[in-house]
Design a protein around this motif. Sequence first.
Motif, PDB file in Angstrom:
ATOM      1  N   ASN A 209      46.733 -23.563 -28.433  1.00 36.26           N
ATOM      2  CA  ASN A 209      46.033 -25.050 -28.312  1.00 36.26           C
ATOM      3  C   ASN A 209      46.649 -26.109 -29.045  1.00 36.26           C
ATOM      4  O   ASN A 209      46.358 -26.125 -30.139  1.00 36.26           O
ATOM      5  CB  ASN A 209      44.626 -24.953 -28.078  1.00 36.26           C
ATOM      6  N   GLU A 210      47.506 -26.925 -28.539  1.00 28.53           N
ATOM      7  CA  GLU A 210      48.289 -28.168 -29.230  1.00 28.53           C
ATOM      8  C   GLU A 210      47.256 -29.098 -29.523  1.00 28.53           C
ATOM      9  O   GLU A 210      47.571 -29.861 -30.357  1.00 28.53           O
ATOM     10  CB  GLU A 210      49.668 -28.392 -28.521  1.00 28.53           C
ATOM     11  N   LYS A 211      46.177 -29.459 -28.707  1.00 23.51           N
ATOM     12  CA  LYS A 211      45.347 -30.382 -29.024  1.00 23.51           C
ATOM     13  C   LYS A 211      44.453 -30.132 -30.363  1.00 23.51           C
ATOM     14  O   LYS A 211      44.099 -30.895 -30.942  1.00 23.51           O
ATOM     15  CB  LYS A 211      44.556 -30.892 -27.809  1.00 23.51           C
ATOM     16  N   TYR A 212      44.051 -29.138 -30.146  1.00 19.56           N
ATOM     17  CA  TYR A 212      43.099 -28.444 -31.349  1.00 19.56           C
ATOM     18  C   TYR A 212      43.596 -27.379 -32.366  1.00 19.56           C
ATOM     19  O   TYR A 212      42.981 -26.802 -33.341  1.00 19.56           O
ATOM     20  CB  TYR A 212      41.797 -27.814 -30.788  1.00 19.56           C
ATOM     21  N   TYR A 213      44.931 -27.237 -32.338  1.00 13.72           N
ATOM     22  CA  TYR A 213      45.837 -26.799 -33.324  1.00 13.72           C
ATOM     23  C   TYR A 213      45.514 -25.160 -33.652  1.00 13.72           C
ATOM     24  O   TYR A 213      45.257 -24.987 -34.918  1.00 13.72           O
ATOM     25  CB  TYR A 213      45.876 -27.650 -34.713  1.00 13.72           C
TER      26      TYR A 213
ATOM     27  N   TYR B  37      43.894 -15.960 -19.492  1.00 13.27           N
ATOM     28  CA  TYR B  37      43.254 -16.987 -20.083  1.00 13.27           C
ATOM     29  C   TYR B  37      43.311 -18.180 -18.967  1.00 13.27           C
ATOM     30  O   TYR B  37      43.889 -18.345 -18.102  1.00 13.27           O
ATOM     31  CB  TYR B  37      43.943 -17.518 -21.279  1.00 13.27           C
ATOM     32  N   GLN B  38      42.246 -19.163 -19.075  1.00 16.34           N
ATOM     33  CA  GLN B  38      42.112 -20.151 -18.301  1.00 16.34           C
ATOM     34  C   GLN B  38      41.642 -21.422 -19.041  1.00 16.34           C
ATOM     35  O   GLN B  38      40.701 -21.084 -19.726  1.00 16.34           O
ATOM     36  CB  GLN B  38      41.405 -20.054 -17.063  1.00 16.34           C
ATOM     37  N   THR B  39      42.065 -22.468 -18.963  1.00 11.81           N
ATOM     38  CA  THR B  39      41.589 -23.661 -19.842  1.00 11.81           C
ATOM     39  C   THR B  39      40.713 -24.572 -19.012  1.00 11.81           C
ATOM     40  O   THR B  39      40.694 -24.567 -17.565  1.00 11.81           O
ATOM     41  CB  THR B  39      42.718 -24.373 -20.342  1.00 11.81           C
ATOM     42  N   SER B  40      39.801 -25.284 -19.696  1.00 14.85           N
ATOM     43  CA  SER B  40      39.189 -26.288 -18.854  1.00 14.85           C
ATOM     44  C   SER B  40      40.015 -27.444 -18.509  1.00 14.85           C
ATOM     45  O   SER B  40      41.242 -27.521 -19.210  1.00 14.85           O
ATOM     46  CB  SER B  40      37.708 -26.845 -19.674  1.00 14.85           C
ATOM     47  N   LEU B  41      39.568 -28.528 -18.023  1.00 16.13           N
ATOM     48  CA  LEU B  41      40.335 -29.712 -17.693  1.00 16.13           C
ATOM     49  C   LEU B  41      40.864 -30.202 -18.984  1.00 16.13           C
ATOM     50  O   LEU B  41      41.936 -30.822 -18.900  1.00 16.13           O
ATOM     51  CB  LEU B  41      39.864 -30.691 -16.727  1.00 16.13           C
ATOM     52  N   ASP B  42      39.909 -30.620 -19.554  1.00 19.16           N
ATOM     53  CA  ASP B  42      40.289 -30.831 -21.127  1.00 19.16           C
ATOM     54  C   ASP B  42      40.255 -29.769 -21.910  1.00 19.16           C
ATOM     55  O   ASP B  42      39.595 -28.865 -21.962  1.00 19.16           O
ATOM     56  CB  ASP B  42      38.917 -31.857 -21.943  1.00 19.16           C
ATOM     57  N   PRO B  43      41.454 -29.425 -22.770  1.00 22.64           N
ATOM     58  CA  PRO B  43      41.891 -28.230 -23.253  1.00 22.64           C
ATOM     59  C   PRO B  43      40.915 -27.952 -24.470  1.00 22.64           C
ATOM     60  O   PRO B  43      41.155 -26.974 -25.206  1.00 22.64           O
ATOM     61  CB  PRO B  43      43.284 -28.373 -23.917  1.00 22.64           C
TER      62      PRO B  43
ATOM     63  N   ALA C  34      36.268 -26.121 -28.876  1.00 22.78           N
ATOM     64  CA  ALA C  34      36.302 -26.899 -29.978  1.00 22.78           C
ATOM     65  C   ALA C  34      35.936 -28.477 -29.489  1.00 22.78           C
ATOM     66  O   ALA C  34      36.157 -29.121 -28.588  1.00 22.78           O
ATOM     67  CB  ALA C  34      37.953 -27.009 -30.014  1.00 22.78           C
ATOM     68  N   GLY C  35      34.941 -28.863 -30.390  1.00 30.55           N
ATOM     69  CA  GLY C  35      34.150 -30.223 -30.326  1.00 30.55           C
ATOM     70  C   GLY C  35      34.241 -30.891 -31.469  1.00 30.55           C
ATOM     71  O   GLY C  35      34.609 -30.331 -32.545  1.00 30.55           O
ATOM     72  N   ASN C  36      33.772 -32.131 -31.258  1.00 28.95           N
ATOM     73  CA  ASN C  36      33.698 -32.798 -32.695  1.00 28.95           C
ATOM     74  C   ASN C  36      32.222 -32.833 -33.273  1.00 28.95           C
ATOM     75  O   ASN C  36      31.266 -32.209 -32.817  1.00 28.95           O
ATOM     76  CB  ASN C  36      34.012 -34.602 -32.079  1.00 28.95           C
ATOM     77  N   ARG C  37      32.039 -33.478 -34.383  1.00 28.38           N
ATOM     78  CA  ARG C  37      30.849 -33.469 -35.235  1.00 28.38           C
ATOM     79  C   ARG C  37      30.008 -34.753 -34.720  1.00 28.38           C
ATOM     80  O   ARG C  37      28.992 -34.779 -35.456  1.00 28.38           O
ATOM     81  CB  ARG C  37      31.244 -33.423 -36.599  1.00 28.38           C
TER      82      ARG C  37
END
Length: 186
Positions: A16-20, A31-37, A60-63
Amino acid sequence: VTTSTDQMANWKTYTNEKYYYEISFPDNMGYQTSLDPKTVFIGGSVRGKGYGGISMSIDAGNRDNVTLPIEEWMKDHTKDFQKTTLANETAFFYSVGQGQFGGTKVYYFTHNDIIYHISASYTATPPTVELEEAEKLTDQILSTFKFVETSNSPTHYRTNPIDLGPLLDCGSYAAHTCTCTSDNEC
């Protein structure tokens, strides 16, 4: 079935390159990802079609809604959690639905100010796949989870698990270490 390091070397890897992060899993799983990775689902059978199963979600979410250190937040949400290490980070986990034919392990941890939530469920189909085998494979998959550095990796990192403090002019929280440009942006 015992999975050796050599067999694990042939596993598929999701990155996952967005969340490293990346995680590996046996080649009979997918595997399957959601629309937002932000969320990925991994699943499949333990030994091939119809023999036990593993279902895992990584979110992976923010705080934004969590101002407490993750351990304090966990205390507010469940009293029955344990500390462990996952991807070289302190993680907090608890088990639910542990029974004769399966269970679920739930993990929460932070990395670079992102909260990660992993839910890993496994089932057994005795006598073909015993509960211990399904749980062991689940743990082996989890052991491959690691953070990766990419050209898109963030340039600022949260320091100790403390209250994030006020938002600064540069768009970062006081608890961050950041480098601001001449435009006062991080």
